[in-house]
Scaffold this motif. Structure first.
Motif, PDB file in Angstrom:
ATOM      1  N   ILE A   9      27.417  46.846  41.016  1.00  0.00           N
ATOM      2  CA  ILE A   9      28.484  47.855  40.919  1.00  0.00           C
ATOM      3  C   ILE A   9      29.760  47.195  40.409  1.00  0.00           C
ATOM      4  O   ILE A   9      30.433  47.715  39.503  1.00  0.00           O
ATOM      5  CB  ILE A   9      28.732  48.513  42.289  1.00  0.00           C
ATOM      6  CG1 ILE A   9      27.537  49.377  42.694  1.00  0.00           C
ATOM      7  CG2 ILE A   9      30.012  49.362  42.260  1.00  0.00           C
ATOM      8  CD1 ILE A   9      27.600  49.882  44.120  1.00  0.00           C
ATOM      9  N   THR A  13      31.580  47.636  36.706  1.00  0.00           N
ATOM     10  CA  THR A  13      32.959  48.119  36.738  1.00  0.00           C
ATOM     11  C   THR A  13      33.868  47.289  35.843  1.00  0.00           C
ATOM     12  O   THR A  13      34.765  47.821  35.180  1.00  0.00           O
ATOM     13  CB  THR A  13      33.497  48.087  38.186  1.00  0.00           C
ATOM     14  OG1 THR A  13      32.705  48.949  39.003  1.00  0.00           O
ATOM     15  CG2 THR A  13      34.948  48.554  38.236  1.00  0.00           C
ATOM     16  N   CYS A  84      38.032  42.787  41.059  1.00  0.00           N
ATOM     17  CA  CYS A  84      37.329  43.548  40.021  1.00  0.00           C
ATOM     18  C   CYS A  84      37.893  44.943  39.816  1.00  0.00           C
ATOM     19  O   CYS A  84      38.153  45.362  38.671  1.00  0.00           O
ATOM     20  CB  CYS A  84      35.847  43.636  40.366  1.00  0.00           C
ATOM     21  SG  CYS A  84      34.988  42.041  40.355  1.00  0.00           S
ATOM     22  N   ILE A  85      38.088  45.693  40.889  1.00  0.00           N
ATOM     23  CA  ILE A  85      38.564  47.070  40.754  1.00  0.00           C
ATOM     24  C   ILE A  85      39.996  47.106  40.211  1.00  0.00           C
ATOM     25  O   ILE A  85      40.278  47.839  39.247  1.00  0.00           O
ATOM     26  CB  ILE A  85      38.465  47.817  42.097  1.00  0.00           C
ATOM     27  CG1 ILE A  85      37.018  47.827  42.602  1.00  0.00           C
ATOM     28  CG2 ILE A  85      38.996  49.238  41.942  1.00  0.00           C
ATOM     29  CD1 ILE A  85      36.017  48.446  41.651  1.00  0.00           C
ATOM     30  N   SER A  88      40.078  46.445  36.332  1.00  0.00           N
ATOM     31  CA  SER A  88      39.743  47.585  35.488  1.00  0.00           C
ATOM     32  C   SER A  88      40.881  48.602  35.456  1.00  0.00           C
ATOM     33  O   SER A  88      41.167  49.196  34.408  1.00  0.00           O
ATOM     34  CB  SER A  88      38.456  48.248  35.990  1.00  0.00           C
ATOM     35  OG  SER A  88      37.371  47.340  35.910  1.00  0.00           O
ATOM     36  N   GLY A 169      36.005  57.327  36.808  1.00  0.00           N
ATOM     37  CA  GLY A 169      35.191  56.149  37.096  1.00  0.00           C
ATOM     38  C   GLY A 169      35.126  55.848  38.577  1.00  0.00           C
ATOM     39  O   GLY A 169      34.115  55.343  39.078  1.00  0.00           O
ATOM     40  N   VAL A 173      31.681  55.040  41.062  1.00  0.00           N
ATOM     41  CA  VAL A 173      31.658  53.701  41.656  1.00  0.00           C
ATOM     42  C   VAL A 173      31.768  53.784  43.172  1.00  0.00           C
ATOM     43  O   VAL A 173      30.921  53.247  43.905  1.00  0.00           O
ATOM     44  CB  VAL A 173      32.798  52.830  41.082  1.00  0.00           C
ATOM     45  CG1 VAL A 173      32.948  51.540  41.901  1.00  0.00           C
ATOM     46  CG2 VAL A 173      32.526  52.490  39.623  1.00  0.00           C
TER      47      VAL A 173
END
Length: 233
Positions: A9, A13, A84-85, A88, A169, A173
């Motif tokens: 995931i 992402t 990571c989140i 993005s 998105g 997710v």
């Protein structure tokens, strides 16, 4: 394969945004340093929040979907989540701000802040017995008041529009994390600690939590980026 679910995931992402960062029209890779510093700075209190809520049973993780590496009660993937989140999200904002004229949104700063603060305040007062709801509301109120009245950030309207687009998105997710398409959720919530209002399987608090985290990372990213730009002149 199931143990790689959370990792995959995160990979899906970030991978497209990461590759696109090196595009000559974007060159977001020039700002990786500013992003990493801002993400880590914001991650510190958010991870502390995460550790506290996990330890007290507000939420917990199904380790069948993780690699099994646990630090301070959190799966390794949960730690990576805070890099990571936001990556993005900030990358998407950077692109929108670069390629689209969004200055017309500056006029919405006041109404977004005042409406959001009023709604969060009312919810906090009415549901002070629900710890996830209460802490999320307080964090959002504090963040918006600081950004608008103290830091005098003029980009809240732009960030809010981008976050609304990012919800396209966010829903798939976070939906998978909270159980969409899975036999059991990766992240489970104590029903006594949140409102119970969900977007598909996602607690509404998750969306507000994500919005607050995004605003804070973006704030520090802009500051670090500005400092770097000034030093290069």
């Amino acid at each position: 394969m199931m143990a790689y679910t959370y990792s995959l995931i995160l990979l899906f992402t970030i991978i497209i945004c990461f590759i696109a960062s090196f595009d000559k029209r974007i060159l977001f890779n020039h700002h990786f340093g500013a992003f990493v510093k801002s993400a880590i700075l914001v991650a510190v209190p958010f991870i502390a929040w995460d550790v506290w809520f996990t330890a007290t049973g507000v939420w917990w993780f199904n380790t069948d979907y993780t690699l099994g590496i646990v630090l301070a009660g959190l799966p390794l993937e949960e730690w990576l989540f805070f890099i990571c989140i936001p990556f993005s999200c900030v990358f998407t904002y950077f692109c929108f701000d670069k390629f689209f004229k969004l200055d017309w949104l500056l006029g919405f700063n006041n109404i977004i802040v005042f409406v959001s603060v009023i709604i969060c305040s009312v919810i906090a007062l009415l549901h002070d017995d629900k710890i996830y709801t209460l802490v999320t509301a307080i964090a959002t109120i504090t963040t918006l008041i600081y950004l608008h009245f103290i830091a005098q950030a003029d980009w809240i309207g732009k960030a809010s529009l981008v976050f609304t687009i990012l919800m396209l998105g966010f829903i798939p997710v976070n939906g998978v994390l909270t159980g969409t398409g899975l036999e059991t959720p990766i992240v489970n919530y104590n029903p006594q600690d949140f409102l119970g209002i969900r977007i598909l399987t996602i607690p509404i608090e998750d969306a507000v939590y994500g919005y607050t985290q995004f605003l804070l990372v973006l704030y520090f990213f802009k500051r670090f980026k500005h400092t770097r730009d000034e030093n290069e002149r």
